[in-house]
Design a protein around this motif. Structure first.
Motif, PDB file in Angstrom:
ATOM      1  N   THR A 134       0.832  -1.214   0.000  1.00 51.02           N
ATOM      2  CA  THR A 134       0.000   0.000   0.000  1.00 51.02           C
ATOM      3  C   THR A 134       0.857   1.252   0.000  1.00 51.02           C
ATOM      4  O   THR A 134       0.584   2.214  -0.731  1.00 51.02           O
ATOM      5  N   THR A 135       1.914   1.244   0.798  1.00 47.59           N
ATOM      6  CA  THR A 135       2.785   2.418   0.873  1.00 47.59           C
ATOM      7  C   THR A 135       3.518   2.652  -0.444  1.00 47.59           C
ATOM      8  O   THR A 135       3.597   3.787  -0.928  1.00 47.59           O
ATOM      9  N   GLY A 225       3.149   6.088   3.683  1.00 52.82           N
ATOM     10  CA  GLY A 225       1.979   5.877   2.837  1.00 52.82           C
ATOM     11  C   GLY A 225       0.893   6.898   3.081  1.00 52.82           C
ATOM     12  O   GLY A 225       0.298   7.438   2.138  1.00 52.82           O
ATOM     13  N   VAL A 226       0.630   7.190   4.355  1.00 54.47           N
ATOM     14  CA  VAL A 226      -0.406   8.178   4.701  1.00 54.47           C
ATOM     15  C   VAL A 226      -0.039   9.558   4.171  1.00 54.47           C
ATOM     16  O   VAL A 226      -0.871  10.256   3.572  1.00 54.47           O
ATOM     17  N   ALA A 262      -5.609   4.970   5.281  1.00 52.58           N
ATOM     18  CA  ALA A 262      -6.363   5.347   6.481  1.00 52.58           C
ATOM     19  C   ALA A 262      -6.671   4.114   7.322  1.00 52.58           C
ATOM     20  O   ALA A 262      -6.581   4.146   8.562  1.00 52.58           O
ATOM     21  N   CYS A 263      -7.010   3.013   6.650  1.00 47.91           N
ATOM     22  CA  CYS A 263      -7.265   1.757   7.367  1.00 47.91           C
ATOM     23  C   CYS A 263      -6.000   1.271   8.063  1.00 47.91           C
ATOM     24  O   CYS A 263      -6.037   0.842   9.225  1.00 47.91           O
ATOM     25  N   LEU A 268      -2.606   0.530  12.982  1.00 47.17           N
ATOM     26  CA  LEU A 268      -1.413   0.892  13.739  1.00 47.17           C
ATOM     27  C   LEU A 268      -1.779   1.442  15.115  1.00 47.17           C
ATOM     28  O   LEU A 268      -1.173   1.056  16.128  1.00 47.17           O
ATOM     29  N   VAL A 269      -2.776   2.313  15.162  1.00 44.97           N
ATOM     30  CA  VAL A 269      -3.229   2.869  16.445  1.00 44.97           C
ATOM     31  C   VAL A 269      -3.758   1.749  17.347  1.00 44.97           C
ATOM     32  O   VAL A 269      -3.457   1.702  18.547  1.00 44.97           O
ATOM     33  N   GLY A 270      -4.551   0.845  16.762  1.00 46.37           N
ATOM     34  CA  GLY A 270      -5.074  -0.271  17.547  1.00 46.37           C
ATOM     35  C   GLY A 270      -3.975  -1.190  18.050  1.00 46.37           C
ATOM     36  O   GLY A 270      -4.042  -1.691  19.174  1.00 46.37           O
TER      37      GLY A 270
END
Length: 335
Positions: A134-135, A225-226, A262-263, A268-270
């Motif tokens: 994805t990145t 990627g973001v 975004a997913c 990553l946060v989770g």
């Protein structure tokens, strides 16, 4: 502090072994499950079942559709991501769903097996391939928008992708290589199950360092990627693309990749939240470290099918119109 480091004083291996062993022993005894435990288990278990069904069906759909498309660097990475999401989760999702729906995650912590250790390694490896693809797609799409006439070679993108995955592979091999049993403990340090998931906490300094490297690398790659997707979306609102690809294709592809990034950011946060609270809130750990990546593997092909109507039209045998040539084609190359 991540993965139990709050339970010991840094630099004190003996204290770590004693405190952590005591914590494990307290949690390796069977206990009565409450209604709340069962409710949470069933909720997460059903989410895992639904996610597994979605990821299998839609990843197969996008792979079949991909066979009829022109080969490009972004398409090659889409294919790699679909394969890694499918293969990496098709066995792990049902396995964990079964454990949750049958309340077989108790005791919460228990000694693990080599098979469980290796399955966790494969899960981590395929997840790495997914977010790395994805990145790299994000960077490719940014280059296509910023430099419309610059041709990207598939070999170059695969080299960048392969290099990223190789670094992570070395880290995972070090972490997931079975270590000998601590003679002063009943726990095999990097081979035990927590909520039916293998995690690795070790008093060995090298394992701790590589464990941090695994997290830091994921943060760096996902954030690249973001940021790339964010810049791409901003540029798309400021300019009209004139290149070998149609504007519609570039914009649609950029949107899909932005949603996927975004997913990955949510995952990553989770992951970090689960790592911080893994002994206090074990279900948060389970959902953040394992549940969200499986949901992400279902989200990736699903959002691609939703945004790209040509995938549905292809299977419904509806013709699509190339906006540049105004000719009817089922095989228009679109993300």
């Amino acid at each position: 502090m991540i993965f139990g480091e709050q339970y010991f004083e840094e630099g004190s291996s003996t204290d770590f072994q004693k405190i952590f062993t005591d914590l494990i022993r307290k949690n390796t005894t069977n206990r009565d499950t409450t209604i709340a435990d069962i409710a949470v288990n069933y909720t997460i278990g059903l989410i895992m079942v639904l996610s597994t069904v979605v990821l299998v069906v839609f990843n197969i759909i996008v792979l079949i559709y991909s066979k009829y498309q022109k080969r490009t660097p972004v398409k090659a990475l889409f294919d790699i991501m679909a394969v890694s999401d499918l293969v990496g989760n098709v066995y792990y999702g049902p396995l964990l769903s079964y454990a949750l729906l049958n309340n077989k995650i108790y005791p919460i912590a228990r000694p693990g097996t080599n098979a469980e250790l290796y399955s966790a390694f494969l899960f981590q490896m395929f997840f790495t391939m997914s977010y790395s693809a994805t990145t790299v797609m994000s960077v490719c799409r940014l280059i296509a928008i910023r430099f419309p006439f610059r041709r990207l070679r598939i070999s170059h993108t695969l080299i960048v992708f392969g290099g990223t995955v190789l670094i992570r592979l070395v880290i995972l091999v070090v972490i997931y290589t079975p270590l000998p049993v601590d003679p002063n403990s009943t726990i095999i340090w990097n081979r035990y199950c927590f909520m039916s998931v293998n995690i690795n906490v070790n008093s060995n300094l090298m394992i701790n360092v590589f464990g941090k490297m695994k997290i830091y690398l994921a943060v760096i790659v996902i954030m690249i990627g973001v940021i790339s997707s964010t810049i791409s979306i901003i540029l798309l609102h400021k300019k009209t693309i004139i290149s070998q690809e149609s504007d519609a294709k570039v914009k649609r592809s950029a949107r899909v990749i932005a949603y996927m990034n975004a997913c990955n950011l949510c995952i990553l946060v989770g992951y970090i939240a689960g790592g911080i609270t893994w002994f206090t809130y074990p279900h948060v750990y389970f959902f953040g470290v394992v549940g969200l990546p499986i949901i992400g593997a279902a989200f990736n092909p699903l959002i691609r099918c939703i945004v790209n109507k040509d995938i549905g039209n292809h299977f419904l045998k509806k013709d699509t119109i190339n906006p540049l040539t105004m000719s009817s084609s089922l095989h228009e190359t679109k993300a």
